[in-house]
Scaffold this active site. Structure first.
Site, mmCIF file in Angstrom:
data_model
loop_
_atom_site.group_PDB
_atom_site.id
_atom_site.type_symbol
_atom_site.label_atom_id
_atom_site.label_comp_id
_atom_site.label_asym_id
_atom_site.label_seq_id
_atom_site.Cartn_x
_atom_site.Cartn_y
_atom_site.Cartn_z
ATOM 1 N N SER A 218 14.523 5.169 -7.731
ATOM 2 C CA SER A 218 13.078 4.779 -7.801
ATOM 3 C C SER A 218 12.676 3.731 -6.923
ATOM 4 O O SER A 218 13.560 2.928 -6.816
ATOM 5 C CB SER A 218 13.021 4.635 -9.274
ATOM 6 O OG SER A 218 13.494 3.505 -10.022
ATOM 7 N N GLU A 336 7.250 14.704 -2.900
ATOM 8 C CA GLU A 336 7.897 14.385 -4.126
ATOM 9 C C GLU A 336 6.871 14.619 -5.306
ATOM 10 O O GLU A 336 5.676 14.736 -5.041
ATOM 11 C CB GLU A 336 8.537 13.370 -4.171
ATOM 12 C CG GLU A 336 9.667 13.016 -3.321
ATOM 13 C CD GLU A 336 10.321 11.695 -3.450
ATOM 14 O OE1 GLU A 336 9.858 10.734 -4.359
ATOM 15 O OE2 GLU A 336 11.335 11.463 -2.748
ATOM 16 N N ASP A 343 2.912 4.224 -8.930
ATOM 17 C CA ASP A 343 2.763 2.934 -8.602
ATOM 18 C C ASP A 343 1.584 2.567 -7.712
ATOM 19 O O ASP A 343 0.901 1.924 -7.745
ATOM 20 C CB ASP A 343 3.977 2.182 -8.005
ATOM 21 C CG ASP A 343 4.839 3.006 -6.940
ATOM 22 O OD1 ASP A 343 4.106 3.981 -6.534
ATOM 23 O OD2 ASP A 343 5.858 2.462 -6.620
ATOM 24 N N THR A 344 1.340 3.726 -6.794
ATOM 25 C CA THR A 344 0.066 3.730 -5.691
ATOM 26 C C THR A 344 -1.059 3.775 -6.661
ATOM 27 O O THR A 344 -2.116 3.490 -6.271
ATOM 28 C CB THR A 344 0.160 4.730 -4.736
ATOM 29 O OG1 THR A 344 0.340 6.016 -5.220
ATOM 30 C CG2 THR A 344 1.741 4.617 -3.850
#
Length: 446
Positions: A218, A336, A343-344
């Site tokens: 990750s 993906e 997070d973005t």
């Protein structure tokens, strides 16, 4: 007359309480059945009627945490993204149980109870699940025992979006094979390898440059770009040191894309919604800047939404998904997908009426998914440059203006490269990104 079945689970402890008996009596030809299960009991209304539109229940009841009728979520992974999910859950009166591998993780600070456990140990995770009996289990990271999730689901617990979806998405091999070979989505060329020799051989197929990643990791850990054969040994060593499962690697041919996006996609029984596309920049495989919306052609956006719906429908279940895509002109390549907030997507904390975290929770609870896009914005991640057991983040007071927000994650330790805070800017996308680049320089390790 054709038999029609309307089924609504009524938990002894739940926020959605249907007055089953009353409703049953109001339905022509309706009668009530009681079902007892291993975990909880529920009612089912059977009616001999062809029109069931009047059965739609639009009321929701919300209880208080720590009561016998509390609705409970369990976070498997309690980082900064899980913390925001926990805060949204608190706003709706849900009880929050947060689990992570270390003490005082960000979501632990805002949960009703917290646990520290190795989440890759199946029985340790299952013991907590059985003790707490959550209504929803929300995996927030990849490094989780999938065996525990399958067993929990078999025992009647609800895993979000579902155990098989988590199994596919937490492993790059599983999701790539599913997307490319089962769903027929366009992807970069790829080969899976288990040794340095196989890696060297794979480059003859995918060519240079190529992207090398562990099948399980990750936040960009273990990722690298090999530009020549001389880089392969170093890439191999980087991948083997990543957290997660580095026993197998995926070697991807480099797509000469114009840009990449995250398309946040939320789904449940009420439908599927898309957030505005998010552009982002990465360093060493980890996000550093993101902005919303990403300017793209109508054709590319429609293709992106079609791919996102195909992959999320294929995975099924409730929740928000972060679908990562490469864009080349009007062509779109699947990269993906994560079955949880991305997070973005932290930029949505300043651009939307319902952030990605609020949408995730609404999707989990089966609530409507409408939201308002307030306007453009950008985010910038602050990463520590020092090791500390008592980290302090120093923020210039000029960042507390009317168009900027700062979120401190309150992690108990800092490490070089560890994400400790995020700055959020509200402005036209290009200006917001420029300002985000500037303001992040005003956040430092004290």
């Amino acid at each position: 007359m054709k038999k029609r079945v309307f089924s609504k689970k009524i938990y002894s402890s739940g926020i959605f309480k249907l007055q089953a008996k009353e409703l049953s009596n109001s339905i022509p030809g309706g009668f009530l059945l009681f079902h007892g299960g291993y975990k909880k009991s529920y009612f089912k209304i059977i009616c001999y009627n062809t029109q069931l539109s009047f059965l739609k229940d639009t009321t929701m009841q919300f209880s208080a945490p720590l009561k016998s009728n509390a609705q409970k979520i369990m976070l498997l992974g309690s980082g900064e993204l899980g913390k925001e999910v926990a805060i949204e859950a608190q706003r709706l009166g849900l009880e929050v149980v947060a689990i992570d591998r270390y003490q005082n993780a960000p979501a632990h600070h805002v949960a009703h109870r917290s646990y520290v456990v190795n989440m890759q140990e199946s029985e340790a995770v299952l013991e907590i699940i059985r003790r707490e009996k959550p209504d929803y289990i929300l995996p927030e990271i990849e490094a989780i025992s999938i065996d525990a999730l399958f067993k929990a689901e078999a025992e009647g617990f609800r895993v979000i979006p579902n155990a098989e979806a988590v199994n596919k998405t937490m492993n790059r091999k599983n999701i790539r094979v599913f997307a490319a070979e089962e769903l027929g989505l366009k992807t970069s060329p790829y080969v899976f390898v288990k040794s340095l020799e196989e890696l060297q051989e794979a480059t003859k197929t995918v060519g240079f440059p190529c992207v090398i990643k562990p099948v399980m990791s990750s936040s960009g850990h273990g990722q690298s770009v090999a530009r020549s054969e001389a880089d392969l040994e170093n890439s191999w060593e980087m991948a083997k040191e990543a957290r997660g499962d580095a026993s197998e690697l995926i070697v991807e041919g480099f797509v000469e894309f114009d840009y990449e996006i995250t398309l946040l996609t939320a789904r449940n029984e009420t439908g599927t919604v898309f957030c505005e596309p998010i552009g982002h920049e990465q360093k060493d495989g980890d996000y550093v800047f993101s902005w919303q919306p990403m300017a793209m052609s109508k054709v590319a956006l429609e293709k992106s939404q079609q791919i996102a719906k195909t992959i999320t429908d294929g995975l099924g279940g409730r929740g928000l998904f972060g679908v990562e895509l490469f864009i080349k002109g009007d062509e779109v390549y699947f990269s993906e997908v994560s079955p949880r907030p991305h997070d973005t997507g932290m930029v949505t904390l300043i651009t939307q009426s319902q952030s990605e975290f609020a949408l995730h929770l609404r999707a989990v609870l089966g609530l409507p998914l409408e939201f308002v896009f307030y306007g453009d914005g950008a985010s910038a991640a602050f990463k520590s440059e020092k090791e500390s057991h008592s980290p302090v983040v120093e923020v210039d007071e000029t960042l507390f203006d009317k168009q900027t927000l700062v979120r401190i994650f309150s992690k108990p330790e800092s490490h070089v490269g560890r994400r400790m805070a995020v700055a959020l800017v509200y402005d036209e996308a290009t200006k917001a990104l420029a300002k985000a680049r500037a303001v992040i320089t005003k956040i430092k390790d004290a």
